[in-house]
Enzyme design. Structure first.
Site, PDB file in Angstrom:
ATOM      1  N   ARG A   1       6.060  47.905  38.862  1.00 48.07           N
ATOM      2  CA  ARG A   1       5.018  49.162  39.508  1.00 48.07           C
ATOM      3  C   ARG A   1       3.600  48.928  39.630  1.00 48.07           C
ATOM      4  O   ARG A   1       2.358  48.978  39.747  1.00 48.07           O
ATOM      5  CB  ARG A   1       5.017  49.682  38.799  1.00 48.07           C
ATOM      6  CG  ARG A   1       6.592  50.342  38.246  1.00 48.07           C
ATOM      7  CD  ARG A   1       7.044  51.877  37.830  1.00 48.07           C
ATOM      8  NE  ARG A   1       5.789  52.671  38.342  1.00 48.07           N
ATOM      9  CZ  ARG A   1       6.303  54.568  38.670  1.00 48.07           C
ATOM     10  NH1 ARG A   1       7.345  54.303  38.906  1.00 48.07           N
ATOM     11  NH2 ARG A   1       5.300  55.416  39.378  1.00 48.07           N
TER      12      ARG A   1
ATOM     13  N   HIS B   1       2.844  46.997  43.278  1.00 48.32           N
ATOM     14  CA  HIS B   1       2.924  48.566  44.192  1.00 48.32           C
ATOM     15  C   HIS B   1       1.739  49.163  44.450  1.00 48.32           C
ATOM     16  O   HIS B   1       1.447  49.868  44.770  1.00 48.32           O
ATOM     17  CB  HIS B   1       3.915  49.315  43.957  1.00 48.32           C
ATOM     18  CG  HIS B   1       4.003  50.834  44.680  1.00 48.32           C
ATOM     19  ND1 HIS B   1       3.515  51.875  44.221  1.00 48.32           N
ATOM     20  CD2 HIS B   1       4.327  50.990  45.402  1.00 48.32           C
ATOM     21  CE1 HIS B   1       3.707  52.894  44.800  1.00 48.32           C
ATOM     22  NE2 HIS B   1       4.467  52.811  45.772  1.00 48.32           N
TER      23      HIS B   1
ATOM     24  N   SER C   1       9.150  51.454  49.074  1.00 49.39           N
ATOM     25  CA  SER C   1       8.704  50.525  48.397  1.00 49.39           C
ATOM     26  C   SER C   1       8.178  49.698  47.920  1.00 49.39           C
ATOM     27  O   SER C   1       8.606  47.857  47.597  1.00 49.39           O
ATOM     28  CB  SER C   1       7.161  51.093  47.882  1.00 49.39           C
ATOM     29  OG  SER C   1       6.054  51.531  49.147  1.00 49.39           O
TER      30      SER C   1
END
Length: 458
Positions: free
Chosen positions: A280, A283, A257
């Protein structure tokens, strides 16, 4: 009465299937393009009637075949390659259907198509999804063909081209190349296979960008690889994925990912640390807008990494942020994560000072830990309180993560922090944010050494 449509393969006798040979040996009449009889005449029984037609007389061959069917007779129509691929089967069946010939026992004998023969010579180019496209617009409007070309290019199909170029149709392949270069790398492998499996066979390997269309004629098949196809010696290989399987474990899925997110980032003004934090955030939310909303100051992530890995204290405005910070990280480094929102003193302090509970909790936290890392993922009033306390000299935070979400006071609180100098900060600008985003930024600070190692080994 029987009517067989038979694919005789690309030319080499070894490429003709036994079923085709058996059907031909049993035929009473064989109809086909006269050039093909050189490949089958030795298989026919004595007395078999052979009727040759010109290349352009496909319809006449189909009509003759259907109308020649009679009781006790076996009629065969031959086609190079596979009779069902750009060949005679559909035309014969279509004419029989229009004539409502229920009395004919129809069958199609498969053959090895030219694209399969070419693929075999090239090794393994069709190991993943592929398509075949004819560039002849004699029967199909070019607008339809171009739609198919575009779909195949966008869909990343390995593509085999039939009827790629002739003296009269000499521009279609150039147009296809132009379309494919919009969607494929110029380094995409391409093969021009001429007269596959015949004595005159030749193979020319090139790339999409270097493809010389003038080398191609009607005896050629052109094969274009997909984005994974590569050349090994004189072979083309298109991986199916066995040696690069999809991620299975949680860590593999997370890393894949991160990789996919990283490939789609657009900003070039972020430091590697800030880019990692933005990754992040994306994500955590599946929202690429966070890259544009991300604002960091004073090398904040690097400072926080040192602070956290030496056992710092993190203050959150709500318990959801506290829960989102990975416990494996906090336990590894002995980091305390505290939230004062539910402290028993909050209600009384809020009532006495006319504060929100979030403000009251933040005021208590500041008094106890004035130099902590403060992480705001929900309440803009908590962020405003923190800025006020800083300006009054009551705290000197190691940093502030500002990601409150919503409408009332959200923009104002973030702007107040942005223009308050001296605090290393990460701000998610605008109205977006949330507990998960705030926690993701802290987790990015914890793992900064990991991303540094990733960059080092690229």
């Amino acid at each position: 009465m029987r009517l067989s449509v038979i694919g005789i393969g690309p030319g080499d006798a070894a490429y003709m299937l036994p079923a085709a040979q058996q059907a031909l040996a049993d035929a009473d009449m064989v109809i086909g393009y006269h050039y093909y009889f050189q490949f089958v005449s030795h298989l026919l029984k004595p007395g078999c009637e052979c009727i040759g037609r010109e290349l352009s007389e496909e319809e006449a061959r189909a009509v003759l075949a259907v109308e020649s069917c009679a009781a006790g007779k076996h009629i065969a129509v031959i086609s190079s390659g596979d009779a069902g691929v750009y060949a005679m089967a559909s035309l014969v069946y279509e004419y029989a259907a229009k004539q409502n010939r229920e009395d004919i026992a129809l069958q199609t004998i498969p053959g090895i198509s030219a694209f399969q023969g070419a693929a075999a010579r090239l090794g393994a180019p069709i190991g993943h999804d592929f398509c075949c496209i004819s560039l002849s617009d004699l029967m199909t409007p070019w607008t339809t063909i171009e739609k198919r070309i575009t779909g195949a290019a966008m869909g990343d199909f390995v593509t085999s081209l039939y009827n790629p170029r002739s003296n009269k149709r000499n521009w279609q392949l150039s147009r296809l190349k132009e379309i494919y270069l919009l969607h494929r790398s110029a380094e995409t492998p391409v093969a021009i296979v001429r007269q596959v499996s015949r004595e005159e066979e030749s193979i020319h390997l090139t790339t999409l960008g270097a493809l010389d269309v003038t080398m191609v004629d009607m005896f050629c098949l052109v094969m274009i690889g997909n984005s994974q196809t590569y050349r090994f010696r004189n072979f083309l290989i298109t991986p199916r994925g066995y040696l690069s399987r999809k991620p299975i474990t949680g860590d593999e899925i997370q890393q894949e990912s991160f990789r996919q997110i990283s490939e789609q980032l657009q900003r070039d003004d972020l430091s590697p640390a800030d880019q990692w934090a933005a990754i992040r955030c994306i994500h955590s939310t599946a929202d690429f807008e966070y890259e544009q909303l991300y604002y960091g100051t004073d090398n904040a992530l690097e400072k926080w990494h040192t602070y956290l890995t030496n056992g710092g204290i993190v203050i959150t405005d709500v318990t959801m942020v506290q829960s989102g910070i990975t416990k494996a990280f906090t336990q590894r480094y002995g980091v305390e994560v505290k939230c004062y929102l539910n402290d028993e003193r909050v209600v009384a302090l809020a009532a006495a000072e006319n504060l929100t509970r979030s403000q009251a909790g933040m005021r208590l936290a500041i008094a106890a830990h004035p130099n902590a890392l403060f992480v705001i993922g929900n309440a803009p009033t908590a962020l405003l309180e923190l800025c006020d306390q800083y300006q009054q000299g009551n705290c000197r935070p190691v940093g502030v993560v500002a990601a409150p979400v919503g409408f009332v006071n959200v923009l104002e609180s973030k702007l107040k922090l942005k223009y308050t100098t001296g605090i290393p900060s990460v701000i998610i600008e605008g109205r977006k944010g949330g507990s998960n985003v705030a926690a993701a930024i802290v987790n990015a600070a914890f793992t900064l050494d990991t991303i540094t190692a990733m960059h080092t080994h690229k």
